[in-house]
Design a protein around this motif. Structure first.
Motif, mmCIF file in Angstrom:
data_model
loop_
_atom_site.group_PDB
_atom_site.id
_atom_site.type_symbol
_atom_site.label_atom_id
_atom_site.label_comp_id
_atom_site.label_asym_id
_atom_site.label_seq_id
_atom_site.Cartn_x
_atom_site.Cartn_y
_atom_site.Cartn_z
ATOM 1 N N LEU A 1 9.154 -1.576 -8.326
ATOM 2 C CA LEU A 1 9.718 -2.921 -8.518
ATOM 3 C C LEU A 1 9.165 -3.828 -7.419
ATOM 4 N N GLU A 2 8.463 -4.857 -7.815
ATOM 5 C CA GLU A 2 7.788 -5.728 -6.842
ATOM 6 C C GLU A 2 8.236 -7.168 -7.036
ATOM 7 N N ARG A 3 8.636 -7.773 -5.926
ATOM 8 C CA ARG A 3 9.141 -9.148 -5.941
ATOM 9 C C ARG A 3 8.058 -10.171 -6.315
ATOM 10 N N PRO B 1 0.809 -1.225 0.000
ATOM 11 C CA PRO B 1 0.000 0.000 0.000
ATOM 12 C C PRO B 1 0.847 1.282 0.000
ATOM 13 N N THR B 2 1.953 1.281 0.754
ATOM 14 C CA THR B 2 2.772 2.501 0.853
ATOM 15 C C THR B 2 3.366 2.868 -0.508
ATOM 16 N N GLY B 3 3.987 1.872 -1.163
ATOM 17 C CA GLY B 3 4.634 2.134 -2.454
ATOM 18 C C GLY B 3 3.633 2.539 -3.517
ATOM 19 N N GLY C 1 -0.746 0.137 11.307
ATOM 20 C CA GLY C 1 0.454 -0.052 10.483
ATOM 21 C C GLY C 1 0.301 0.453 9.070
ATOM 22 N N MET C 2 -0.680 -0.085 8.353
ATOM 23 C CA MET C 2 -0.876 0.326 6.967
ATOM 24 C C MET C 2 -1.243 1.812 6.904
ATOM 25 N N ASN C 3 -2.056 2.240 7.858
ATOM 26 C CA ASN C 3 -2.469 3.646 7.872
ATOM 27 C C ASN C 3 -1.269 4.571 8.009
ATOM 28 N N THR C 4 -0.332 4.205 8.879
ATOM 29 C CA THR C 4 0.842 5.058 9.081
ATOM 30 C C THR C 4 1.704 5.075 7.823
ATOM 31 N N PRO D 1 -10.522 -5.506 3.510
ATOM 32 C CA PRO D 1 -9.226 -6.175 3.408
ATOM 33 C C PRO D 1 -8.174 -5.312 2.703
ATOM 34 N N GLN D 2 -6.930 -5.506 3.107
ATOM 35 C CA GLN D 2 -5.808 -4.727 2.545
ATOM 36 C C GLN D 2 -5.751 -4.823 1.014
ATOM 37 N N PHE D 3 -6.174 -5.991 0.447
ATOM 38 C CA PHE D 3 -6.047 -6.116 -1.011
ATOM 39 C C PHE D 3 -6.975 -5.137 -1.735
ATOM 40 N N CYS E 1 12.926 -8.775 -8.185
ATOM 41 C CA CYS E 1 13.414 -8.716 -6.803
ATOM 42 C C CYS E 1 14.630 -7.806 -6.707
ATOM 43 N N VAL E 2 14.560 -6.824 -5.835
ATOM 44 C CA VAL E 2 15.699 -5.926 -5.652
ATOM 45 C C VAL E 2 16.743 -6.616 -4.783
ATOM 46 N N ALA E 3 17.986 -6.563 -5.256
ATOM 47 C CA ALA E 3 19.062 -7.246 -4.535
ATOM 48 C C ALA E 3 19.910 -6.262 -3.725
ATOM 49 N N THR F 1 -5.299 -11.505 3.911
ATOM 50 C CA THR F 1 -5.069 -10.074 4.066
ATOM 51 C C THR F 1 -4.455 -9.825 5.420
ATOM 52 N N ARG F 2 -3.527 -8.882 5.476
ATOM 53 C CA ARG F 2 -2.989 -8.524 6.788
ATOM 54 C C ARG F 2 -3.863 -7.404 7.370
ATOM 55 N N ALA F 3 -3.718 -6.180 6.879
ATOM 56 C CA ALA F 3 -4.506 -5.082 7.445
ATOM 57 C C ALA F 3 -5.964 -5.212 7.034
ATOM 58 N N GLY G 1 6.706 3.327 5.392
ATOM 59 C CA GLY G 1 5.875 2.164 5.732
ATOM 60 C C GLY G 1 6.608 1.190 6.639
ATOM 61 N N ASP G 2 6.276 -0.090 6.512
ATOM 62 C CA ASP G 2 6.863 -1.098 7.407
ATOM 63 C C ASP G 2 8.387 -1.179 7.287
ATOM 64 N N ALA G 3 8.944 -0.729 6.192
ATOM 65 C CA ALA G 3 10.403 -0.713 6.066
ATOM 66 C C ALA G 3 11.018 0.248 7.092
HETATM 67 C C1 LIG Z 1 -1.899 -9.753 11.143
HETATM 68 C C2 LIG Z 1 -1.732 -8.336 10.782
HETATM 69 C C3 LIG Z 1 -2.824 -7.489 10.839
HETATM 70 C C4 LIG Z 1 -2.694 -6.152 10.499
HETATM 71 N N1 LIG Z 1 -3.770 -5.316 10.588
HETATM 72 C C5 LIG Z 1 -3.641 -4.015 10.263
HETATM 73 C C6 LIG Z 1 -4.767 -3.115 10.264
HETATM 74 O O1 LIG Z 1 -5.886 -3.497 10.549
HETATM 75 N N2 LIG Z 1 -4.557 -1.814 9.912
HETATM 76 C C7 LIG Z 1 -3.324 -1.379 9.539
HETATM 77 O O2 LIG Z 1 -3.177 -0.173 9.246
HETATM 78 N N3 LIG Z 1 -2.245 -2.211 9.492
HETATM 79 C C8 LIG Z 1 -2.369 -3.502 9.837
HETATM 80 N N4 LIG Z 1 -1.307 -4.359 9.734
HETATM 81 C C9 LIG Z 1 -0.020 -3.860 9.237
HETATM 82 C C10 LIG Z 1 -0.038 -3.741 7.715
HETATM 83 O O3 LIG Z 1 -0.355 -4.953 7.085
HETATM 84 C C11 LIG Z 1 1.329 -3.249 7.237
HETATM 85 O O4 LIG Z 1 1.671 -2.130 8.037
HETATM 86 C C12 LIG Z 1 1.294 -2.834 5.771
HETATM 87 O O5 LIG Z 1 1.130 -3.935 4.916
HETATM 88 C C13 LIG Z 1 2.609 -2.120 5.406
HETATM 89 O O6 LIG Z 1 2.548 -1.730 4.071
HETATM 90 P P1 LIG Z 1 3.900 -1.497 3.265
HETATM 91 O O7 LIG Z 1 3.460 -1.103 1.895
HETATM 92 O O8 LIG Z 1 4.756 -0.559 4.023
HETATM 93 O O9 LIG Z 1 4.637 -2.900 3.258
HETATM 94 P P2 LIG Z 1 4.139 -4.308 2.711
HETATM 95 O O10 LIG Z 1 2.655 -4.378 2.660
HETATM 96 O O11 LIG Z 1 4.844 -5.333 3.513
HETATM 97 O O12 LIG Z 1 4.652 -4.328 1.220
HETATM 98 C C14 LIG Z 1 6.002 -4.476 0.911
HETATM 99 C C15 LIG Z 1 6.119 -4.998 -0.510
HETATM 100 O O13 LIG Z 1 7.493 -5.017 -0.882
HETATM 101 C C16 LIG Z 1 7.751 -6.217 -1.584
HETATM 102 N N5 LIG Z 1 9.187 -6.524 -1.447
HETATM 103 C C17 LIG Z 1 9.840 -6.897 -0.332
HETATM 104 N N6 LIG Z 1 11.161 -7.050 -0.593
HETATM 105 C C18 LIG Z 1 11.325 -6.775 -1.897
HETATM 106 C C19 LIG Z 1 12.466 -6.758 -2.756
HETATM 107 N N7 LIG Z 1 13.687 -7.079 -2.308
HETATM 108 N N8 LIG Z 1 12.297 -6.425 -4.055
HETATM 109 C C20 LIG Z 1 11.058 -6.098 -4.533
HETATM 110 N N9 LIG Z 1 9.953 -6.100 -3.755
HETATM 111 C C21 LIG Z 1 10.078 -6.431 -2.454
HETATM 112 C C22 LIG Z 1 6.855 -7.242 -0.930
HETATM 113 O O14 LIG Z 1 6.604 -8.348 -1.780
HETATM 114 C C23 LIG Z 1 5.593 -6.421 -0.659
HETATM 115 O O15 LIG Z 1 4.681 -6.471 -1.729
HETATM 116 C C24 LIG Z 1 -1.418 -5.681 10.088
HETATM 117 C C25 LIG Z 1 -0.308 -6.548 10.021
HETATM 118 C C26 LIG Z 1 -0.467 -7.863 10.365
HETATM 119 C C27 LIG Z 1 0.729 -8.783 10.314
#
Ligand SMILES: Cc1cc2nc3c(=O)[nH]c(=O)nc-3n(C[C@H](O)[C@H](O)[C@H](O)COP(=O)(O)OP(=O)(O)OC[C@H]3O[C@@H](n4cnc5c(N)ncnc54)[C@H](O)[C@@H]3O)c2cc1C
Length: 494
Positions: free
Chosen positions: A33-35, A14-16, A296-299, A101-103, A125-127, A45-47, A283-285
């Protein structure tokens, strides 16, 4: 070597995807670039919770109504015992929590990004990466076919590649923190006799469970059992979920089937810097914490909303001091990440507290505290993101850095006006001659709007809905001069 992009974004979560759309809509060439070879599977779905401030950000991109149509709204968040946070009083067009759902979030954001011209390359995949004075080289390896490494060259790169970020590792940054909850069980299930409450929380003895509906017959449950602490990969059966539900609620709600079962460990971590030269983390990174409060996703989405317009301004030469503007991403978002870690950590620790007497005191004290309006407002402002504000420079107007709500303008709503990605200069009255000239000169960067009820004579609203600058000057000549200086500082020299 692929050279045709200004920004490379690593990770199509979601962040990217939000960031890609924001950049592409401003005419910035960006590649994601997505792995993963395929978009997310719609059975896992996570979030699942989208908070009010995120919905406002999506509204400022014309996406909120589409997302709302995919889920169910909830007007209170049960925390533990009978303690609940009500969203009903939120000063927002969205006084609720959206359960979807997050999707669905990712699909809406990806469609917008691609329509705006962003390239999303999957199965890549980024190395690693390296940077120099002119740009960043991102090394990728197509995952499926062991093809030779190739390099994407860009002016900037952003790591939105999640908790196990390769970009963060390539920058040599630590991810300090610690595990908070072990053996948390997630299950997406169907019930024969589903609970009546929309969000249901139960805790009895050493069992804790949470149930939320997706709105399509499936329910998200979280279960935790102090007596059954196993490593993340340990086998998981429906019977384990049933036992915790029965202990926490006195019923298993007729637990029938599961489409996803997962046991995981939740960590609390934050990277010390969100920017290293030409590379940013979001994001989560950059931060991760427990699912408590669903932030998490919201932030991450709000990190992206903060960074996108700044990167675009730096690349298009539309900032007086691009380096300072880019640094402000870390200065503004790092403290927010820290605050989210703290609030989500406090929620989970309070929910899982062990001694019975402490649990009873927790319930009484929390309920009493939340009856005090300013405490309740603060708590709900933190969880929903509505209360987040950014620090202001020394001597700046007190409103600088605060969120601007969706005020009614003479000709529409503010968040509709923000949809073209420009700043909005809100005036309490029709523009004076000097102000009209400024607006004419700046129309590529700034929209002008009148709001008779505005709190200040002039308010310059940033593209992400926060106050850049405000002034209460009554003399029109002096006011126009001050506005000219502010516009030069925020949008560069015309
Ligand atoms: C069980 C659970 C429930 C949750 N519930 C909530 C909720 O209700 N509300 C909320 O806000 N948050 C929730 N979260 C947190 C939320 O899912 C994450 O904060 C959110 O997905 C982060 O988004 P992101 O885009 O930063 O990272 P991600 O969603 O993790 O996306 C990262 C992407 O990078 C790709 N990637 C990784 N490495 C590489 C690489 N080397 N090269 C290329 N691509 C790569 C991955 O395949 C992935 O698609 C929950 C988490 C969990 C585990």
């Amino acid at each position: 070597m692929h050279r045709d992009q200004d920004v490379v974004i690593v990770g199509a979560g979601p962040t990217g995807l939000l960031l890609a759309g924001d950049l592409a809509e401003r005419g910035i060439a960006c590649t994601v670039l997505e792995r993963r070879a395929e978009p997310p599977d719609t059975t896992t779905t996570r979030a699942f919770a989208v908070h009010a401030r995120t919905l406002e950000q999506l509204d400022a991109r014309g996406l909120a109504d589409r997302l709302l149509a995919t889920g169910t709204t909830v007007d209170a968040l049960r925390l533990y015992g009978k303690v609940a946070l009500s969203f009903a009083q939120l000063p927002s067009r969205f006084p609720f929590l959206l359960v979807t759902p997050q999707f669905n979030v990712e699909r809406v954001l990806e469609e917008r990004a691609v329509a705006a011209g962003a390239r999303v390359l999957r199965g890549v995949c980024v190395a690693g990466l390296s940077q120099d004075a002119e740009g960043v080289s991102v090394r990728v390896r197509p995952e499926a076919q062991a093809a030779p490494e190739s390099v994407f060259r860009a002016e900037y790169a952003v790591g939105t590649d999640g908790v196990h970020s390769t970009v963060r590792e390539a920058l040599g940054l630590p991810y300090p923190g610690r595990p908070v909850v072990r053996s948390l069980v997630l299950a997406d299930v169907r019930f024969a006799k589903p609970p009546q409450d929309v969000l249901t929380v139960g805790a009895v003895g050493d069992a804790f469970a949470f149930v939320a509906p997706f709105g399509d017959g499936w329910y998200r449950t979280f279960c935790w059992n102090r007596d059954r602490q196993l490593p993340p990969g340990a086998p998981l059966e429906l019977a384990e979920i049933r036992e915790v539900l029965e202990r926490a609620f006195g019923t298993d709600f007729g637990l029938a089937e599961a489409r996803w079962l997962s046991r995981f460990q939740s960590d609390e971590r934050q990277v010390p810097e969100y920017r290293v030269g030409r590379v940013f983390l979001a994001g989560d990174a950059a931060h991760c914490h427990t699912p408590a409060g669903g932030q998490g996703m919201n932030t991450g989405l709000q990190d992206a909303a903060n960074l996108g317009w700044k990167l675009a301004a730096a690349l298009r030469g539309r900032a007086a001091d691009p380096e300072r503007l880019l640094d402000s991403y870390n200065a503004e978002r790092h403290p927010v990440g820290r605050q989210v870690l703290r609030s989500s950590g406090a929620l989970v620790r309070l929910a899982l507290v062990k001694p019975l007497a402490v649990r009873a005191a927790r319930d009484v004290l929390s309920a009493a505290a939340l009856r005090v309006r300013p405490i309740a407002n603060r708590a709900i402002g933190t969880v929903s993101g509505i209360g987040i504000e950014y620090g202001r420079a020394h001597g700046a107007h007190p409103a600088a850095g605060t969120r601007v709500g969706d005020v009614q303008l003479a000709d529409g709503r503010l968040y509709e006006r923000l949809r073209d990605g420009r700043f909005v200069l809100i005036s309490r009255s029709a523009p004076s001659g000097g102000e009209a000239r400024l607006v004419e000169d700046r129309k590529a960067d700034v929209a002008f709007a009148v709001c008779a009820d505005a709190a200040h004579a002039l308010t310059l609203v940033r593209p992400d809905g926060y106050v850049a600058w405000a002034c209460d000057e009554t003399d029109p000549v002096s006011r126009a001069a001050q506005a000219g200086e502010a516009l030069t500082e925020w949008c560069g020299i015309v």
